[in-house]
Design a protein around this motif. Structure first.
Motif, PDB file in Angstrom:
ATOM      1  N   LEU A 137       0.861  -1.181   0.000  1.00 38.33           N
ATOM      2  CA  LEU A 137       0.000   0.000   0.000  1.00 38.33           C
ATOM      3  C   LEU A 137       0.894   1.225   0.000  1.00 38.33           C
ATOM      4  CD1 LEU A 137      -2.526  -1.033   2.813  1.00 38.33           C
ATOM      5  CD2 LEU A 137      -3.000  -1.019   0.355  1.00 38.33           C
ATOM      6  N   ASN A 139      -0.402   4.538  -9.730  1.00 42.24           N
ATOM      7  CA  ASN A 139      -1.210   3.325  -9.891  1.00 42.24           C
ATOM      8  C   ASN A 139      -0.417   2.024  -9.724  1.00 42.24           C
ATOM      9  OD1 ASN A 139      -3.536   4.876 -10.472  1.00 42.24           O
ATOM     10  ND2 ASN A 139      -2.851   5.088 -12.607  1.00 42.24           N
ATOM     11  N   GLU A 183     -13.866  11.480  -4.172  1.00 44.55           N
ATOM     12  CA  GLU A 183     -12.981  10.332  -3.973  1.00 44.55           C
ATOM     13  C   GLU A 183     -12.465  10.320  -2.534  1.00 44.55           C
ATOM     14  OE1 GLU A 183      -8.996   8.312  -5.998  1.00 44.55           O
ATOM     15  OE2 GLU A 183      -9.615  10.353  -6.514  1.00 44.55           O
ATOM     16  N   SER A 184     -12.527   9.174  -1.894  1.00 40.37           N
ATOM     17  CA  SER A 184     -12.015   9.063  -0.531  1.00 40.37           C
ATOM     18  C   SER A 184     -11.202   7.777  -0.399  1.00 40.37           C
ATOM     19  CB  SER A 184     -13.165   9.072   0.487  1.00 40.37           C
ATOM     20  OG  SER A 184     -13.990   7.937   0.313  1.00 40.37           O
ATOM     21  N   HIS A 185     -10.319   7.789   0.591  1.00 43.56           N
ATOM     22  CA  HIS A 185      -9.448   6.648   0.823  1.00 43.56           C
ATOM     23  C   HIS A 185      -9.447   6.326   2.310  1.00 43.56           C
ATOM     24  CE1 HIS A 185      -7.714   6.758  -3.248  1.00 43.56           C
ATOM     25  NE2 HIS A 185      -7.807   8.080  -3.124  1.00 43.56           N
ATOM     26  N   VAL A 219      -4.143  12.809   1.081  1.00 41.72           N
ATOM     27  CA  VAL A 219      -5.135  12.910   0.004  1.00 41.72           C
ATOM     28  C   VAL A 219      -6.144  14.014   0.277  1.00 41.72           C
ATOM     29  CG1 VAL A 219      -4.919  10.477  -0.594  1.00 41.72           C
ATOM     30  CG2 VAL A 219      -6.623  11.184   1.093  1.00 41.72           C
ATOM     31  N   THR A 235     -11.604   7.895   7.184  1.00 42.46           N
ATOM     32  CA  THR A 235     -11.368   8.107   5.742  1.00 42.46           C
ATOM     33  C   THR A 235     -11.073   9.577   5.494  1.00 42.46           C
ATOM     34  OG1 THR A 235     -13.722   8.495   5.303  1.00 42.46           O
ATOM     35  CG2 THR A 235     -12.924   6.231   5.049  1.00 42.46           C
ATOM     36  N   PRO A 261      -2.446   0.182  -4.234  1.00 42.50           N
ATOM     37  CA  PRO A 261      -3.582   0.912  -3.647  1.00 42.50           C
ATOM     38  C   PRO A 261      -3.103   2.036  -2.726  1.00 42.50           C
ATOM     39  CG  PRO A 261      -3.939  -1.450  -3.502  1.00 42.50           C
ATOM     40  CD  PRO A 261      -2.515  -1.268  -3.939  1.00 42.50           C
ATOM     41  N   ILE A 262      -3.944   3.071  -2.633  1.00 44.28           N
ATOM     42  CA  ILE A 262      -3.620   4.258  -1.851  1.00 44.28           C
ATOM     43  C   ILE A 262      -4.364   4.224  -0.513  1.00 44.28           C
ATOM     44  CG2 ILE A 262      -3.726   6.790  -1.765  1.00 44.28           C
ATOM     45  CD1 ILE A 262      -1.741   5.744  -3.771  1.00 44.28           C
ATOM     46  N   VAL A 263      -3.650   4.595   0.549  1.00 46.17           N
ATOM     47  CA  VAL A 263      -4.305   4.852   1.834  1.00 46.17           C
ATOM     48  C   VAL A 263      -3.903   6.261   2.276  1.00 46.17           C
ATOM     49  CG1 VAL A 263      -4.446   2.453   2.569  1.00 46.17           C
ATOM     50  CG2 VAL A 263      -2.395   3.793   3.118  1.00 46.17           C
ATOM     51  N   SER A 264      -4.764   6.876   3.117  1.00 44.12           N
ATOM     52  CA  SER A 264      -4.534   8.261   3.536  1.00 44.12           C
ATOM     53  C   SER A 264      -3.611   8.318   4.747  1.00 44.12           C
ATOM     54  CB  SER A 264      -5.871   8.928   3.891  1.00 44.12           C
ATOM     55  OG  SER A 264      -5.666  10.135   4.595  1.00 44.12           O
ATOM     56  N   GLY A 277     -10.404  12.347   1.903  1.00 40.10           N
ATOM     57  CA  GLY A 277     -10.472  12.399   0.451  1.00 40.10           C
ATOM     58  C   GLY A 277     -10.585  13.809  -0.059  1.00 40.10           C
TER      59      GLY A 277
END
Length: 772
Positions: free
Chosen positions: A122, A146, A175-177, A127, A169, A149-152, A171
């Motif tokens: 990850l 890409n 869009e949210s992460h 974000v 979360t 996967p992205i996490v905040s 974002g």
């Protein structure tokens, strides 16, 4: 049900609780006290500590190897990822900027290493859209887009730069992460912010150096085996954040997220906000103040209630939860302040200024609060010839005399309290079952109390009679009145102790029900006033009126004022009666003034009320509450012979005169209206008693007395008012003698405000014939 709620909230204790809760809610809405909550949370972190779960490993670069260049950083990161790929690390989180170097081969190798671990890797990056305070704002190079996967890794800091909570979360736009901590916590919590428990033992957190991992050292490989690995800030991108223990720690946002994850894994991280804390603590206090508890158990309850704060603080510390306790504690502070203020006022309002003993208002409250109406007798001691004794004593000596008599009455009574009515009566409460021969005990007590007392080295005689009410029925005011009447009936020579077992309802002197109905009339504001006009004897015009208290009982009809006023005095309710009559009189004055009619209204006030500043406060509050013009108010002091301290009374009168109010000496010339009072007190008016005015046309002596009084008023420079002018012939004689004002039945009877208004209106429009 409505009456029950109204009565419940009518008690001062419940009102104080409601105000305290309301202020706590206000403070919570304004968030004014949030810094204090933060201080409490910081204290919690220092009181305990817990071990990390061991499931999360932090990979750092304490040696600074990776900071030499992007090429070195990317090379180390690729080598570490290759080692992790060959290990059984559960999850790898890259929380460091992925930058493009000058060597495409190295960059491609790093990208390939990340892609090879896509199922376990990850990338943590801020974000947020700017609404968040993020660790370090960075953007990964396009070549690394890409790849995983992205996490905040976003953080929110407070005004002290502490991070206390992290949302699940973050974002930008639609869009949210997921936040990094939710991934590390293995989805132990998926909703609501986590509140960090910084009690984590940082030294026990598994840490591996990036250089050791890249080199494939066995110890490093073993440490990350089966764990979640977080690679943090390899290029000097860490931010200096403040830790709650006061130390500055250099770490990336990854460390804070690890603390959040460890908090969640330990079962903590919840917040008991003010929306829950205030209702819980407020409801507990409200139940406590509404409960029918004794004073002792209520105090125990208060201590237990305050102890709830310590319990909540301690449990929050141990379990890793955060509780907003400061706003609920406002309830305790405000409630304690209001109760202390009320107790302070009660102590000072219920103490007689002269004797410094509790007064009869305190007597009533004591009996009611302690539930002493049943199985207890009320005892009143009447000090005989007190006026004559006080004439020989100074002010402080008078109080000393009363205190010595009171101390003798309390002999043999453990914890006994002696109350003083401000005059000649002292009150006590005895438990009937303690005395097989109550009469004999009281006679013995009287014999002891009647011994001479020493005041400033001089022996002063004491003569008392004792009255007792043991009827065990009726309210406290009834029974105090009964005991006073019994003391009045007692005689020093042949019956010094007079005990009443049952009141005779039809007796003029022993009428219990009269006092009870008077209590209801005062409570329900059913005491009214009628206004008797005064006329200028020289012009024949009405110039004002005297307010006369009136009470018409539903069963007994009209009660003579002299009777119910005396009952008010004996029961300690004279101030209540005076307040009501004064406010009604002031409102009548305002109504007349609004129609440009003569608005001077006189109000009767007993001389015994001029012993302390309560009457000053009463007049000031009445003027403030009604808005009446003070120059339209005259206070007639009745029974001036009962003024025991002329110097004190003069000081009190001058305070009231400063408002603009004038004073009149009532019933001058008879026993209660003395020359010493006229000489020593600042009166503006003299009222000549009807005893003389009624006889001026028939008795030369009465004529001479009235003429002397009128001459005396002129010499003093004050107005004269002649009462009891019931015949026209009397009016004409008094007018010719030079009298200023007159009132009586030949002029006008006491009347209601509407009738007086109409009378004055007719006078103003010349439709009313003047007196000749």
């Amino acid at each position: 049900m409505f009456d029950l709620v109204r009565k419940t909230f009518a008690t001062p204790r419940v009102r104080h609780c409601a105000v305290a809760i309301a202020l706590a809610v206000l403070f919570a809405l304004l968030t004014l006290l949030r810094p204090l909550d933060v201080a409490l949370w910081s204290t919690q972190t220092k009181l305990t500590s817990y071990e990390p779960s061991g499931s999360i490993v932090l990979v750092k670069d304490d040696d600074g190897v990776a900071q030499n260049s992007v090429i070195v950083t990317n090379t180390l990161l690729r080598e570490a990822l290759e080692q992790l790929q060959n290990s059984d690390a559960h999850r790898i989180v890259i929380d460091t900027p992925l930058r493009k170097s000058n060597d495409p081969v190295i960059d491609d190798g790093l990208r390939a290493a990340i892609l090879a671990m896509r199922d376990r890797a990850l990338i943590a990056t801020p974000v947020g859209d700017g609404a968040y305070v993020s660790g370090v704002r960075h953007q990964n190079a396009g070549i690394f887009g890409n790849v995983a996967p992205i996490v905040s890794s976003d953080l929110e800091t407070d005004f002290l730069d502490f991070v206390w909570s992290i949302e699940p979360t973050y974002g930008s736009g639609s869009e949210s992460h997921p936040a990094l901590w939710t991934v590390l916590a293995e989805k132990q919590r998926t909703h609501g912010a986590i509140y960090l428990d910084y009690s984590l033992k940082a030294a026990a957190l598994p840490v591996v150096q990036i250089s050791d991992l890249a080199a494939g050292k066995e110890s490093a490989i073993e440490q990350v085996s089966g764990k979640q690995v977080v690679i943090a800030a390899l290029a000097g991108d860490e931010r200096v954040l403040k830790a709650p223990d006061g130390q500055d720690l250099n770490f990336s946002s990854a460390y804070v997220h690890i603390v959040a994850a460890e908090t969640a894994l330990g079962g903590g991280g919840s917040l008991i906000s003010t929306r829950y804390a205030i209702p819980i603590f407020g409801a507990a206090l409200l139940l406590l103040v509404c409960a029918p508890l004794s004073r002792r158990w209520r105090r125990v309850g208060y201590v237990a209630w305050v102890g709830l704060f310590a319990v909540a603080f301690g449990l929050g510390t141990i379990l890793g939860h955060r509780v907003m306790l400061v706003d609920p504690f406002v309830i305790a502070i405000v409630f304690a302040f209001m109760r202390a203020s009320a107790n302070y006022r009660r102590r000072h309002l219920y103490i007689d200024a002269q004797s410094r003993l509790p007064n009869f208002t305190a007597f009533r409250r004591h009996v009611e609060a302690q539930g002493l109406l049943e199985e207890h007798v009320l005892v009143i001691a009447k000090v005989a010839r007190l006026d004559a004794i006080f004439a020989t004593l100074k002010g402080n000596e008078q109080g000393e005399y009363l205190r010595q008599v009171a101390s003798r009455l309390a002999l043999g009574e453990t914890g006994a309290i002696v109350f003083h009515d401000g005059g000649k009566y002292l009150g006590m409460v005895f438990k009937r079952s303690d005395y097989a021969d109550l009469q004999g005990h009281l006679e013995g007590l009287r014999a002891i109390a009647s011994q001479a007392v020493m005041v400033d080295g001089t022996p002063i005689d004491v003569a008392i009679t004792i009255g007792v009410d043991q009827s065990f029925n009726g309210d406290v005011s009834n029974r105090i009145s009964s005991a006073i009447a019994a003391a009045d009936q007692a005689r020093e020579a042949y019956r010094p102790v007079f005990i009443i077992s049952d009141f005779q309802a039809d007796s003029e002197e022993w009428d219990h029900s009269l006092q009870s109905r008077l209590e209801n009339a005062l409570s329900e504001n059913r005491i009214s006033v009628k206004l008797q006009p005064k006329v200028d004897m020289q012009s024949g015009l009405f110039v004002g009126a005297e307010a006369l208290a009136r009470w018409t009982d539903q069963q007994r009809g009209e009660i003579p004022p002299v009777r119910f006023i005396l009952q008010c005095e004996r029961a300690g309710r004279l101030d209540d009666l005076t307040k009501r009559v004064m406010e009604k009189s002031m409102k009548a004055s305002i109504a007349l003034a609004a129609k440009n009619l003569p608005a001077k209204i006189s109000v009767n006030v007993s001389a015994i009320q001029f012993v302390d500043s309560r009457i000053v406060d009463l007049v000031e509050m009445a003027l403030s509450a009604t808005g009446a013009d003070p120059e339209n108010i005259m206070i007639e002091i009745t029974e001036t012979a009962r003024v025991e301290n002329l110097v004190r009374a003069r000081s009190i009168m001058e305070e009231i005169k400063a408002f603009g109010v004038e004073f009149s000496i009532d019933d001058f010339g008879v026993g209660s209206g003395n020359l010493d009072a006229l000489y020593g007190l600042p009166f503006d008016e003299m009222k000549i008693d009807r005893m003389f005015s009624n006889e001026v046309t028939r008795c030369p002596r009465a004529n001479a007395v009235v003429a002397s009084m009128l001459e005396l008023s002129r010499a003093f420079g004050i107005r004269s008012v002649v009462e009891g002018v019931d015949h026209l012939a009397t009016f004409e004689v008094l007018r010719d003698m030079g009298g200023d004002l007159a009132q009586g039945f030949c002029i006008a009877r006491p009347q209601t405000l509407p009738l007086l208004t109409e009378t004055l209106r007719l006078q103003a429009t010349s439709q009313l014939r003047r007196l000749p």
